[in-house]
Design a protein around this motif. Structure first.
Motif, PDB file in Angstrom:
ATOM      1  N   LYS A   1       0.844  -1.215   0.000  1.00 46.29           N
ATOM      2  CA  LYS A   1       0.000   0.000   0.000  1.00 46.29           C
ATOM      3  C   LYS A   1       0.874   1.258   0.000  1.00 46.29           C
ATOM      4  CE  LYS A   1      -3.982   2.362   1.824  1.00 46.29           C
ATOM      5  NZ  LYS A   1      -3.302   3.641   1.697  1.00 46.29           N
ATOM      6  N   LYS A   2       1.870   1.277   0.909  1.00 46.09           N
ATOM      7  CA  LYS A   2       2.775   2.435   0.960  1.00 46.09           C
ATOM      8  C   LYS A   2       3.583   2.566  -0.337  1.00 46.09           C
ATOM      9  CE  LYS A   2       6.765   4.315   3.458  1.00 46.09           C
ATOM     10  NZ  LYS A   2       7.583   4.240   4.697  1.00 46.09           N
ATOM     11  N   LEU A   3       4.085   1.445  -0.854  1.00 44.99           N
ATOM     12  CA  LEU A   3       4.899   1.500  -2.084  1.00 44.99           C
ATOM     13  C   LEU A   3       4.096   2.103  -3.240  1.00 44.99           C
ATOM     14  CD1 LEU A   3       6.839  -1.912  -2.023  1.00 44.99           C
ATOM     15  CD2 LEU A   3       7.603   0.344  -1.247  1.00 44.99           C
ATOM     16  N   ILE A   4       2.822   1.757  -3.311  1.00 45.85           N
ATOM     17  CA  ILE A   4       1.967   2.306  -4.372  1.00 45.85           C
ATOM     18  C   ILE A   4       1.675   3.784  -4.093  1.00 45.85           C
ATOM     19  CG2 ILE A   4      -0.339   2.166  -5.411  1.00 45.85           C
ATOM     20  CD1 ILE A   4      -0.016  -0.981  -5.009  1.00 45.85           C
ATOM     21  N   ASP A   5       1.357   4.105  -2.831  1.00 42.00           N
ATOM     22  CA  ASP A   5       1.082   5.508  -2.454  1.00 42.00           C
ATOM     23  C   ASP A   5       2.225   6.443  -2.834  1.00 42.00           C
ATOM     24  OD1 ASP A   5      -1.381   5.050  -1.406  1.00 42.00           O
ATOM     25  OD2 ASP A   5      -0.790   5.254   0.709  1.00 42.00           O
ATOM     26  N   VAL A   6       3.466   6.002  -2.621  1.00 35.86           N
ATOM     27  CA  VAL A   6       4.603   6.896  -2.850  1.00 35.86           C
ATOM     28  C   VAL A   6       5.151   6.792  -4.278  1.00 35.86           C
ATOM     29  CG1 VAL A   6       5.238   6.792  -0.405  1.00 35.86           C
ATOM     30  CG2 VAL A   6       6.394   5.268  -2.051  1.00 35.86           C
ATOM     31  N   GLY A   7       4.565   5.933  -5.108  1.00 35.97           N
ATOM     32  CA  GLY A   7       4.987   5.831  -6.505  1.00 35.97           C
ATOM     33  C   GLY A   7       6.176   4.915  -6.724  1.00 35.97           C
ATOM     34  N   PHE A   8       6.520   4.118  -5.702  1.00 32.73           N
ATOM     35  CA  PHE A   8       7.601   3.146  -5.902  1.00 32.73           C
ATOM     36  C   PHE A   8       7.115   1.998  -6.776  1.00 32.73           C
ATOM     37  CE2 PHE A   8      10.300  -0.479  -4.962  1.00 32.73           C
ATOM     38  CZ  PHE A   8      11.566   0.081  -4.857  1.00 32.73           C
ATOM     39  N   SER A   9       5.863   1.615  -6.598  1.00 28.77           N
ATOM     40  CA  SER A   9       5.308   0.591  -7.492  1.00 28.77           C
ATOM     41  C   SER A   9       3.902   1.001  -7.880  1.00 28.77           C
ATOM     42  CB  SER A   9       5.345  -0.786  -6.848  1.00 28.77           C
ATOM     43  OG  SER A   9       4.459  -0.853  -5.773  1.00 28.77           O
ATOM     44  N   ARG A  10       3.305   0.241  -8.804  1.00 26.44           N
ATOM     45  CA  ARG A  10       1.982   0.568  -9.332  1.00 26.44           C
ATOM     46  C   ARG A  10       1.060  -0.606  -9.134  1.00 26.44           C
ATOM     47  NH1 ARG A  10       3.307   2.492 -15.259  1.00 26.44           N
ATOM     48  NH2 ARG A  10       4.600   4.326 -14.859  1.00 26.44           N
ATOM     49  N   LEU A  11      -0.202  -0.302  -9.035  1.00 27.19           N
ATOM     50  CA  LEU A  11      -1.215  -1.349  -8.977  1.00 27.19           C
ATOM     51  C   LEU A  11      -1.197  -2.074 -10.328  1.00 27.19           C
ATOM     52  CD1 LEU A  11      -3.065  -2.012  -6.644  1.00 27.19           C
ATOM     53  CD2 LEU A  11      -4.803  -0.512  -7.638  1.00 27.19           C
ATOM     54  N   GLY A  12      -1.044  -3.407 -10.282  1.00 29.82           N
ATOM     55  CA  GLY A  12      -0.999  -4.163 -11.522  1.00 29.82           C
ATOM     56  C   GLY A  12      -2.320  -4.091 -12.272  1.00 29.82           C
ATOM     57  N   ALA A  13      -2.264  -4.458 -13.540  1.00 32.22           N
ATOM     58  CA  ALA A  13      -3.495  -4.476 -14.345  1.00 32.22           C
ATOM     59  C   ALA A  13      -4.474  -5.476 -13.726  1.00 32.22           C
ATOM     60  CB  ALA A  13      -3.160  -4.875 -15.785  1.00 32.22           C
ATOM     61  N   ARG A  14      -5.729  -5.126 -13.694  1.00 31.26           N
ATOM     62  CA  ARG A  14      -6.793  -5.980 -13.131  1.00 31.26           C
ATOM     63  C   ARG A  14      -6.533  -6.355 -11.674  1.00 31.26           C
ATOM     64  NH1 ARG A  14      -5.331  -7.536 -17.954  1.00 31.26           N
ATOM     65  NH2 ARG A  14      -4.076  -9.271 -17.172  1.00 31.26           N
ATOM     66  N   MET A  15      -5.860  -5.481 -10.946  1.00 33.99           N
ATOM     67  CA  MET A  15      -5.590  -5.743  -9.524  1.00 33.99           C
ATOM     68  C   MET A  15      -6.243  -4.645  -8.678  1.00 33.99           C
ATOM     69  SD  MET A  15      -3.806  -8.441  -8.717  1.00 33.99           S
ATOM     70  CE  MET A  15      -2.695  -8.237  -7.341  1.00 33.99           C
ATOM     71  N   THR A  16      -6.840  -5.036  -7.571  1.00 33.97           N
ATOM     72  CA  THR A  16      -7.334  -4.066  -6.602  1.00 33.97           C
ATOM     73  C   THR A  16      -6.293  -3.947  -5.495  1.00 33.97           C
ATOM     74  OG1 THR A  16      -8.401  -5.759  -5.294  1.00 33.97           O
ATOM     75  CG2 THR A  16      -9.735  -4.735  -7.041  1.00 33.97           C
ATOM     76  N   MET A  17      -6.435  -2.919  -4.655  1.00 32.83           N
ATOM     77  CA  MET A  17      -5.506  -2.776  -3.526  1.00 32.83           C
ATOM     78  C   MET A  17      -5.620  -3.993  -2.601  1.00 32.83           C
ATOM     79  SD  MET A  17      -3.091  -0.934  -2.336  1.00 32.83           S
ATOM     80  CE  MET A  17      -3.140   0.773  -2.824  1.00 32.83           C
ATOM     81  N   SER A  18      -6.817  -4.438  -2.304  1.00 35.32           N
ATOM     82  CA  SER A  18      -6.937  -5.549  -1.338  1.00 35.32           C
ATOM     83  C   SER A  18      -6.386  -6.860  -1.917  1.00 35.32           C
ATOM     84  CB  SER A  18      -8.366  -5.697  -0.828  1.00 35.32           C
ATOM     85  OG  SER A  18      -9.251  -5.838  -1.905  1.00 35.32           O
ATOM     86  N   ARG A  19      -6.558  -7.093  -3.236  1.00 38.80           N
ATOM     87  CA  ARG A  19      -5.945  -8.299  -3.842  1.00 38.80           C
ATOM     88  C   ARG A  19      -4.416  -8.198  -3.793  1.00 38.80           C
ATOM     89  NH1 ARG A  19      -7.301  -9.998  -9.666  1.00 38.80           N
ATOM     90  NH2 ARG A  19      -5.909 -11.712  -9.103  1.00 38.80           N
ATOM     91  N   THR A  20      -3.906  -6.970  -3.984  1.00 38.50           N
ATOM     92  CA  THR A  20      -2.453  -6.763  -3.985  1.00 38.50           C
ATOM     93  C   THR A  20      -1.882  -7.029  -2.590  1.00 38.50           C
ATOM     94  OG1 THR A  20      -2.746  -5.128  -5.723  1.00 38.50           O
ATOM     95  CG2 THR A  20      -0.647  -5.088  -4.548  1.00 38.50           C
ATOM     96  N   ILE A  21      -2.566  -6.502  -1.568  1.00 37.34           N
ATOM     97  CA  ILE A  21      -2.110  -6.724  -0.192  1.00 37.34           C
ATOM     98  C   ILE A  21      -2.100  -8.223   0.122  1.00 37.34           C
ATOM     99  CG2 ILE A  21      -2.727  -6.343   2.250  1.00 37.34           C
ATOM    100  CD1 ILE A  21      -3.746  -3.511   1.303  1.00 37.34           C
ATOM    101  N   LYS A  22      -3.138  -8.921  -0.324  1.00 43.08           N
ATOM    102  CA  LYS A  22      -3.220 -10.370  -0.074  1.00 43.08           C
ATOM    103  C   LYS A  22      -2.099 -11.116  -0.806  1.00 43.08           C
ATOM    104  CE  LYS A  22      -6.429 -14.212  -0.511  1.00 43.08           C
ATOM    105  NZ  LYS A  22      -7.590 -14.600  -1.331  1.00 43.08           N
TER     106      LYS A  22
END
Ligand code: NHW
Ligand code: EN5
Length: 388
Positions: free
Chosen positions: A194-215
């Motif tokens: 969540k933090k990595l995405i917030d600060v622009g270190f990484s991006r949410l993948g295609a067809r991915m939600t934040m909660s799926r990414t955290i899991k």
């Protein structure tokens, strides 16, 4: 194209593939009496300073120069933020030379505006152990860039290395110079997506939600391998044997003795973490893993200012599969609140990177030797060397 590097004893682009040139030193050592006795000239308003990084004041000056002027990623979103304790550790290994910790000050204000360092290391190339300098922390203040100060810094550190009767060096850089002995890829394993995405270190993948990414990046609460524990001082002989044997399989690696292992691998809070597996039956040390702590400043973000990153250092597996060992390293890094675990594709790291959900970064790291020619570039997996 490379007005400075063309004059230096390094592999040149024009010589790539020339099989008439032998592997090994490019220039022979000169008698020490022929090494220039005085420092190189700096522009008029600047002076050399040999840095003693033990007193808090001097360490602060170096720390501040690096914190505001050292390496950034290609989009200037993050800047390395080596801690003062890290710098002391990195610059004072067994047998270090204070004369190789070189600063440049403005004469009038005494402000530190440039820095370069060397530390001694024994580096094995194939079956030969070479006494070298490892060069790091080359930095010129942002306001003094492109004035050809870097070549003067490099010539001065070279002169001081020569004065100690050493004639080779190893260094890494994110840019291509004449000429890499290997080119490695950075890989990143999200621990706090969540933090990595917030600060622009990484991006949410295609067809991915934040909660799926955290899991996706969730890890167990505690380590899995029986006998996995922090390294202690009494482990130095066993770890030295383990690591020496492992590193002997690579084309280029450090030649660590027990003193080096104590310095480089014994845990130091927020600097170096090392774990090993002690067999619950035989009490033998069978496996080892380590990572160093190098935070980055997050440039211009509302809510976060620091990215806490762990960097894979030396890992050895003889009984526990490397994949399982590194999964335990990720678990401890997560417990200790790191945001990301970084690794290069050196040594056998390719065997766990994809499976443990590391993804390739946008940065590469090129490895270089000074005054030592290599016939061919090495594969990352042939490199047994990690610089800080
Ligand atoms: S790599 C990190 C280097 N530091 C940074 O990137 C920090 C941010 N940047 C800066 O501070 C880890 C400046 O941009 C620096 C360049 C200071 C990088 N390595 O002064 P000029 C290390 O510390 C060449 C080597 O105008 P500048 C390893 C460049 O190719 N050379 O540039 C350090 C050009 O030469 P050319 C580099 O931007 C290893 C010339 O410098 C370089 O104001 C050092 C331009 O100079 C780099 N990273 O300052 C070598 N970056 O021929 C050790 C630029 O192309 C060698 N250049 O015209 C061994 C010595 C010991 C031998 C012992 C026997
Ligand atoms: C001498 N000791 O570029 C070192 N870092 O990939 C000096 N990228 O962090 C030489 N640009 O890819 C240092 N996120 C050379 C490296 C300089 C620093 C640098 C790169 C290495 C880096 C990050 C952030 C990019 C920000 C925009 C990056 C992607 C992570 C993602 C996580 C999920 C899975 C896919 C990858």
């Amino acid at each position: 194209r490379h007005k400075f590097w063309e004059t230096q004893p390094v592999g040149q682009f024009k010589d790539i593939g020339d099989s008439s040139l032998p592997e090994g030193p490019i220039e022979l050592p000169t008698p020490l009496s022929e090494v220039k006795q005085e420092p190189y000239n700096l522009p008029d308003n600047y002076e050399w300073v040999t840095c003693d990084i033990n007193p808090e004041e001097m360490c602060d000056e170096v720390y501040n120069l690096l914190t505001f002027n050292y390496v950034e990623d290609d989009e200037n979103m993050f800047r390395f933020n080596y801690s003062k304790e890290f710098l002391r550790w990195a610059l004072q290994p067994p047998g270090y030379f204070r004369s190789w910790h070189i600063g440049v000050r403005v004469k009038s204000s005494k402000k530190m505006v440039a820095f370069i360092t060397g530390i001694p290391a024994r580096i094995r190339v194939r079956d030969e152990v070479v006494h070298m300098a490892e060069i790091n922390f080359l930095c010129v203040h942002k306001k003094l860039r492109t004035k050809r100060l870097a070549p003067v810094m490099i010539k001065e550190v070279t002169r001081r290395v020569h004065l100690e009767n050493m004639w080779q060096a190893a260094y890494t850089a994110g840019i291509v110079l004449p000429t890499p002995i290997a080119t490695c890829q950075y890989w990143h394993r999200s621990l706090n997506p969540k933090k990595l995405i917030d600060v622009g270190f990484s991006r949410l993948g295609a067809r991915m939600t934040m909660s799926r990414t955290i899991k996706l990046y969730k890890l167990p609460e505690s380590t899995i391998t029986p006998g996995f524990r922090k390294m202690e001082i009494h482990d130095v002989p066993a770890v030295t044997r383990l690591i020496r044997n492992y590193l002997s399989h690579f084309v280029v690696s450090p030649d660590f003795d027990e003193n080096d292992v104590e310095h480089w691998l014994l845990p130091k809070e927020d600097v170096i973490d090392s774990y090993l597996v002690e067999s619950p039956e035989t009490h033998e040390v069978t496996d080892f893993c380590s990572f160093y702590t190098l935070p980055s400043t997050i440039l211009g973000h509302q809510s976060y200012s620091i990215l806490k990153a762990a960097y894979s250092f030396y890992n050895v597996s003889t009984v526990t599969p490397l994949l399982q060992l590194m999964n335990d390293a990720l678990i401890v890094a997560k417990q200790k609140d790191y945001d990301v675990f970084n690794a290069l594709d050196v040594m056998q790291n390719e065997t766990f990177l994809r499976e443990l959900k590391f993804g390739p970064g946008d940065g590469k790291l090129h490895y270089y030797l000074y005054n030592y020619r290599m016939q061919h570039a090495l594969k990352p997996s042939e490199l047994g060397l990690v610089l800080l």
